[in-house]
Design a protein around this motif. Structure first.
Motif, PDB file in Angstrom:
ATOM      1  N   LYS B 238       0.486  13.013   8.026  1.00  0.00           N
ATOM      2  CA  LYS B 238      -0.052  13.458   6.742  1.00  0.00           C
ATOM      3  C   LYS B 238      -0.604  14.875   6.875  1.00  0.00           C
ATOM      4  CE  LYS B 238      -2.576   9.580   6.614  1.00  0.00           C
ATOM      5  NZ  LYS B 238      -3.485   8.524   6.142  1.00  0.00           N
ATOM      6  N   PRO B 239      -0.579  15.628   5.772  1.00  0.00           N
ATOM      7  CA  PRO B 239      -1.083  17.006   5.854  1.00  0.00           C
ATOM      8  C   PRO B 239      -2.553  17.004   6.264  1.00  0.00           C
ATOM      9  CG  PRO B 239      -0.603  16.364   3.570  1.00  0.00           C
ATOM     10  CD  PRO B 239      -0.059  15.284   4.449  1.00  0.00           C
ATOM     11  N   ARG B 240      -2.834  17.665   7.365  1.00  0.00           N
ATOM     12  CA  ARG B 240      -4.181  17.631   7.916  1.00  0.00           C
ATOM     13  C   ARG B 240      -4.836  19.012   7.827  1.00  0.00           C
ATOM     14  NH1 ARG B 240      -5.611  14.354  13.204  1.00  0.00           N
ATOM     15  NH2 ARG B 240      -7.798  14.872  13.349  1.00  0.00           N
ATOM     16  N   GLY B 241      -3.998  20.025   7.634  1.00  0.00           N
ATOM     17  CA  GLY B 241      -4.540  21.368   7.430  1.00  0.00           C
ATOM     18  C   GLY B 241      -4.990  22.040   8.710  1.00  0.00           C
ATOM     19  N   LYS B 273     -18.412  17.294   4.377  1.00  0.00           N
ATOM     20  CA  LYS B 273     -17.661  18.439   3.869  1.00  0.00           C
ATOM     21  C   LYS B 273     -16.182  18.084   3.711  1.00  0.00           C
ATOM     22  CE  LYS B 273     -20.935  21.592   3.792  1.00  0.00           C
ATOM     23  NZ  LYS B 273     -20.952  22.677   4.769  1.00  0.00           N
ATOM     24  N   ALA B 274     -15.459  18.931   2.981  1.00  0.00           N
ATOM     25  CA  ALA B 274     -14.012  18.733   2.863  1.00  0.00           C
ATOM     26  C   ALA B 274     -13.325  19.076   4.185  1.00  0.00           C
ATOM     27  CB  ALA B 274     -13.446  19.582   1.738  1.00  0.00           C
ATOM     28  N   ALA B 275     -13.885  20.037   4.941  1.00  0.00           N
ATOM     29  CA  ALA B 275     -13.417  20.279   6.318  1.00  0.00           C
ATOM     30  C   ALA B 275     -14.342  19.467   7.210  1.00  0.00           C
ATOM     31  CB  ALA B 275     -13.501  21.764   6.660  1.00  0.00           C
ATOM     32  N   ASP B 290      -9.733  17.627   4.087  1.00  0.00           N
ATOM     33  CA  ASP B 290      -9.494  16.564   3.105  1.00  0.00           C
ATOM     34  C   ASP B 290      -8.932  17.233   1.851  1.00  0.00           C
ATOM     35  OD1 ASP B 290      -9.659  14.732   1.091  1.00  0.00           O
ATOM     36  OD2 ASP B 290     -11.670  14.021   1.627  1.00  0.00           O
ATOM     37  N   PHE B 291      -7.599  17.170   1.719  1.00  0.00           N
ATOM     38  CA  PHE B 291      -6.968  17.927   0.635  1.00  0.00           C
ATOM     39  C   PHE B 291      -7.267  17.365  -0.743  1.00  0.00           C
ATOM     40  CE2 PHE B 291      -4.260  19.750   4.047  1.00  0.00           C
ATOM     41  CZ  PHE B 291      -4.540  21.074   3.775  1.00  0.00           C
ATOM     42  N   GLU B 292      -7.755  16.148  -0.794  1.00  0.00           N
ATOM     43  CA  GLU B 292      -8.127  15.615  -2.110  1.00  0.00           C
ATOM     44  C   GLU B 292      -9.371  16.310  -2.636  1.00  0.00           C
ATOM     45  OE1 GLU B 292      -8.144  11.453  -2.669  1.00  0.00           O
ATOM     46  OE2 GLU B 292      -6.031  11.302  -2.084  1.00  0.00           O
ATOM     47  N   ASP B 310      -4.193  25.713   8.287  1.00  0.00           N
ATOM     48  CA  ASP B 310      -3.096  26.049   7.391  1.00  0.00           C
ATOM     49  C   ASP B 310      -3.255  25.229   6.125  1.00  0.00           C
ATOM     50  OD1 ASP B 310      -0.776  26.441   6.017  1.00  0.00           O
ATOM     51  OD2 ASP B 310       0.506  25.357   7.454  1.00  0.00           O
ATOM     52  N   LEU B 311      -3.693  25.895   5.057  1.00  0.00           N
ATOM     53  CA  LEU B 311      -3.944  25.139   3.816  1.00  0.00           C
ATOM     54  C   LEU B 311      -2.649  24.797   3.095  1.00  0.00           C
ATOM     55  CD1 LEU B 311      -7.191  26.823   2.466  1.00  0.00           C
ATOM     56  CD2 LEU B 311      -6.953  24.761   3.846  1.00  0.00           C
TER      57      LEU B 311
END
Ligand SMILES: Cc1cc2nc3c(=O)[nH]c(=O)nc-3n(C[C@H](O)[C@H](O)[C@H](O)COP(=O)(O)OP(=O)(O)OC[C@H]3O[C@@H](n4cnc5c(N)ncnc54)[C@H](O)[C@@H]3O)c2cc1C
Ligand code: SF4
Ligand code: SF4
Ligand code: SF4
Lengths: 139, 792
Positions: B238-241, B273-275, B290-292, B310-311
């Motif tokens: 899954k995209p983890r960024g 946090k989102a990160a 957390d891309f949501e 990497d967003l």
């Protein structure tokens, strides 16, 4: 059996905790260890005369329910220690009974009132029984 | 039929076990007259060394090319006989074993004549069948020496380490950013009250350092194809960024990240946090975006000293090849908002046990302060509600969640250590197991109050919650206002696991836990070859049992991959490509998913096919057949058993060969007694039977036919059993079109423990058929003509 229990609502407050603690302190028994197996009641020779089975007395004490003091059971208890011999948690229930009696007696309560004993009876009761009853049942 | 058949028949007396009832000399004499039989002999004990030597000698000296042994159940000595005739150069397909002990002498002790006649009929069936047998070789398949472990809780971690230690390649797939599962969330574990994180983090670190383990976190399994021994698995990362390899875990991204969101690691209590990294000791030690929640402000990208973020990450798919799979996806708690009487989600001071674990953790969401998370109010009294949804057939779940009694006591003890009044409301305290009674006692010693009686409702009362329930010991009602109520919800299987199970083709039971191959004797294997399971995914259990299962599952996987896999020859096959028109009905029906259409033709994967035979009757063009149980073999045996029999009433009983056959053997062992009209013919599953087989049997002398199938979860062929039930219903109507009454076909399911009932079933059916009399000769003749066999 007991009108002390049927349909009763026991509302827990800090008072309950204090009451249990006092019985624990007076009896020296680890009352919380009782898991309500009923062994003491099965061993007790006096249950036919009791309004609460010994195990129920234990339960009420655990919950800190002061109504237990109104029960006849501690006075019927003959201190034969059968219960203590059988308890799988090592509790001496007879000690708990004694603690309950003491709590009442210390409040100037007499379970045995000499004046209510008739003349005829007085003559028949052995003096030694009378004396030990007075020791056990009066303040 | 081809070539010259030189059939040898050996009839065993089994001391007197057979010989006292069945007239063996008469049988031997009669057998000698059968076409193709060149040698027949009576043996006192066929399984004895001298007898076996005689069989071998007869093969050599008399040039036997088929051997028929009439003796005890094949479950006793088949392997011995098989090896011996193989050593004489005969293909195992040329051995037939006829059961004349459990199915004949032992059950017809009161009917020697019937038993003798039946023994002869059964032998004739085998003699006819063996003429159509062809030599077959078992195949071999190389396995891929790698294992996929799905789920990185304590079960998956333990299994992975053990497999890696053995030297196998392991892919550990975890859906969360870190492994650790539920256990890592607990401050302490019962019954020893040792620090959960202290004992689990070293294992997690070993996973990340082990060269044999490839860890795929924040990943999900998307698809599984291939066969046991060689699975092909698609895994989506899954995209983890954040590039896990580059990230050094410095946490700069999280510090600069301006977005706050719900902290799921802390069971929704508190924010993160989102990160983020779910917890400091996470493995891998890398952050996740957390891309949501992420607003793509880009601050973390600028701040990261490693350029690891990497967003635009879209995730990626990888494909793995493994030989075996271990399912270890654990559990989740029942959604307590579905039981509104407990007020979860409505009253701030009602929480779940998992939330309590987090509150008790020093690094938890309240910073180890004992407060109601939603209100900040100090907590001085707590009530635990056990069986809040468990053991309830009406709402919630019917089973016991097994760990709640113990973890409630654990949490209660930790609360008592901090001076809190604790009440545990229970139905039964279940603390079986090593050190558990002691743990219960310790909780009592610490002064935890236990109240027997199910609490079914929580009532708000000011800042507190009123717990009202019976004290069953007193017959009285307890009303207890407490600061915090902790619900102990049912342990359930997550939706994702159910989807995964479907993908893996492993069935779950009525409680939605993965079904064991055998609940007692094979508890960590699933119904599918090469797929094993351990931990909560096969039912509620503590960490100790989870670990034991994980070790066992690893061992099973090692075993499974330790040698090339033998592929039995009993597979379905397409007789002729030209016959197949690609209708796809077999593809639909196959319970194993063994059939695909390639270029408009059915292709059966030999490794996947279980040999249930369900596809064969399904084909409208009669294009399918089965090795080792061909149409000719089956028909010859049916004919052999029935035709030429002198019995007045003949009932052909098809028995599922694993479960039902065993039940029939047990009935024999117990010397139950049923009528000798019953003639048993074992089949892998009743779904192998075509309508034409039934008509064939009626035409050749059957007065009644029984189909005795294994119940769905007992037999080895999964859905084949359901298929046969549906078909039998249709057949019952269809035979009427041929003037055969519906009652002449019987279908039922039999468990092994039903063996006593089997006697009754056989008797009842025999009486029914006897009362109605044999099938009309005219009907038989019409059937023969219809089948193109002419009057016999
Ligand atoms: C409140 C509470 C307290 C407890 N306390 C104790 C205790 O003190 N002592 C004790 O012995 N037992 C305790 N237990 C029981 C203990 O939690 C379990 O025995 C143990 O967690 C089972 O481990 P597991 O690996 O099977 O499952 P889990 O711990 O649930 O791990 C499963 C893992 O699989 C992952 N996963 C799930 N689905 C997928 C998917 N589709 N793809 C990839 N990965 C996936 C999950 O993210 C998770 O990491 C407690 C249980 C509860 C509810
Ligand atoms: S015998 Fe002991 S444990 Fe059992 S009920 Fe009596 S006091 Fe309780
Ligand atoms: S800033 Fe970069 S290196 Fe540091 S934790 Fe975040 S992603 Fe990892
Ligand atoms: S239906 Fe049964 S016999 Fe036919 S291919 Fe599938 S598993 Fe093999």
């Amino acid at each position: 059996m007991s009108t002390l229990l049927a349909g009763r609502v026991i509302r827990i407050s800090e008072r309950n905790g204090r009451f249990s603690e006092r019985v624990k302190a007076l009896s020296g028994e680890e009352i919380d260890l009782c898991f309500q197996c009923g062994g003491c009641s099965s061993a007790c020779p006096m249950t036919s005369q009791m309004d609460l089975l010994p195990s129920k007395v234990m339960r009420l004490v655990q919950l800190g329910e002061e109504a237990v003091l109104k029960s006849r059971t501690p006075w019927i208890c003959s201190t034969c220690f059968n219960c203590a011999a059988r308890c799988p948690r090592g509790i001496d229930i007879a000690n708990v009974m004694e603690a309950l009696r003491q709590m009442l007696l210390r409040s100037k309560f007499d379970h045995l009132k000499l004046e209510t004993v008739g003349r005829e009876e007085l003559r028949e009761i052995p003096p030694i029984a009378l004396i030990s009853s007075l020791r056990k049942f009066t303040s | 039929m081809s070539g010259e058949h030189r059939i040898g028949v050996f009839v065993c007396e089994c001391g007197g076990n057979i010989g006292d009832v069945v007239d063996v000399p008469r049988v031997v004499e009669a057998v000698k007259g059968l076409e193709g039989v060149v040698y027949a002999r009576r043996e006192r004990y066929l399984c004895s060394k001298p007898s076996i030597a005689r069989i071998r000698e007869a093969i050599r000296r008399r040039g036997l090319n088929r051997v028929v042994l009439a003796c005890c159940t094949p479950k006793m000595h088949r392997e011995t006989f098989r090896t011996n005739i193989e050593e004489e150069g005969l293909n195992p397909q040329f051995l037939e074993i006829v059961n004349i002990r459990e199915q004949c002498s032992w059950v017809h002790g009161d009917d020697p004549e019937g038993a003798t006649q039946k023994a002869l009929d059964l032998i004739r069936g085998a003699v006819e069948r063996t003429k159509w047998s062809v030599a077959l070789e078992a195949g071999e398949m190389e396995v891929t020496p790698a294992v996929l472990v799905i789920g990185g809780g304590v079960a998956g971690i333990t299994a992975s380490l053990r497999l890696a230690e053995y030297g196998l390649k392991v892919y550990l797939v975890e859906r969360e950013p870190s492994i650790g599962g539920h256990m890592i969330k607990y401050p302490k574990v019962f019954p020893t009250l040792d620090c959960s994180q202290c004992i689990l983090t070293p294992k997690m670190a070993s996973v990340s350092q082990n060269r044999n383990i490839e860890l795929l976190t924040y990943a999900e399994v998307r698809g599984i194809t291939g066969v046991p021994g060689d699975f092909h698995v698609r895994v989506f990362l899954k995209p983890r960024g954040v590039n896990v390899e580059e990230c050094i875990g410095c946490g700069t991204c999280s510090r600069v990240c301006p977005v706050e969101t719900v902290d799921d690691y802390n069971e929704g209590l508190g924010k993160r946090k989102a990160a983020y990294i779910p917890f400091p000791q996470a493995v891998p030690s890398a952050y996740t975006i957390d891309f949501e929640a992420c607003t793509r402000c880009g601050r973390c990208v600028e701040a990261c000293p490693r350029g690891a973020i990497d967003l635009e990450d879209r995730g990626k798919e990888v494909e793995l090849k493994v030989g075996a799979i271990i399912l270890a996806t654990g559990f989740q708690l029942y959604d307590m908002t579905r039981l509104p009487q407990y007020g979860y989600g409505k009253y701030p001071n009602v929480i779940t046990s998992l939330q309590m674990e987090r509150i008790l953790d020093v690094t938890g969401p309240t910073g180890s302060r004992l407060i109601v998370p939603a209100t900040g109010r100090e907590v001085r009294s707590v009530a635990f509600i056990l069986c809040a949804g468990s053991r309830d057939t009406e709402v919630g779940v019917p089973y016991c969640s097994r760990v709640c009694c113990l973890y409630a006591m654990k949490e209660a003890e930790l609360l008592r250590d901090r001076g809190v009044e604790v009440w545990i409301h229970y139905i039964d305290i279940r603390a079986p197991g090593r050190r558990y009674e002691e743990f219960y006692r310790a909780a009592q010693e610490k002064g935890v109050h236990f109240v027997k009686g199910k609490v079914t409702e929580i009532i708000p009362e000011g800042d507190r919650a009123l717990v009202r329930g019976e004290d069953m010991m007193l017959n009285a009602i307890i009303e207890n206002p407490v600061d915090l109520v902790v619900l102990c919800p049912p342990i359930v299987t997550g939706e994702e696991t159910l989807r995964l199970a479907e993908m893996l083709k492993v069935p779950v039971d009525e409680d939605q836990f993965v079904l064991e191959r055998h609940p007692k004797l094979d508890p960590v294997a699933t119904k599918r070859d090469g797929v094993f399971a351990c931990g909560m995914v096969i039912g509620p259990k503590d960490i100790q049992s989870t670990t034991a299962e994980a070790e066992a599952a690893a061992m099973k996987a090692v075993n499974f991959l330790s040698r090339a896999r033998r592929v039995e020859p009993n597979k379905a096959f397409l007789i002729d490509e030209d016959l197949c028109d690609g209708c796809g009905r077999c593809v639909e029906i196959c319970p194993e998913g063994a059939i695909t259409l390639e270029g408009g033709k059915a292709v059966i994967n030999e490794v996947v096919c279980s040999g249930c035979g369900a596809c064969i009757p399904e084909c409208p063009r009669e294009a399918l057949d089965q090795h080792g149980l061909s149409e000719e073999q089956l028909k010859a045996q049916i004919r052999g058993i029935l035709e030429g029999s002198e019995a007045e009433i003949k009932i052909l009983a098809f028995l599922e060969e694993t479960v039902v056959y065993t039940a029939a053997d047990l009935a024999g062992l117990a010397r139950l007694s049923y009528p000798s009209s019953i003639r048993i013919l074992p089949l892998p599953s009743m779904s192998r039977l075509k309508m034409s087989h039934l008509l064939y049997a009626f035409a050749h002398g059957a007065d009644g036919i029984m189909m005795l199938e294994a119940p769905e979860k007992e037999g080895p062929y999964g859905r084949a059993h359901v298929i046969s039930e549906e078909r039998a219903e249709e057949y019952q109507y269809e035979i009427e079109d041929h003037d055969v009454d519906g009652f002449r076909l019987w279908y039922s399911k039999v468990f092994v423990p039903d063996w006593r009932k089997l006697e009754k079933i056989f008797r009842t059916y025999d009486t029914l058929i006897r009362d109605e009399g044999p099938l009309d000769q005219e009907v038989r003749e019409a059937l023969l003509e219809e089948l193109g066999e002419g009057p016999s």
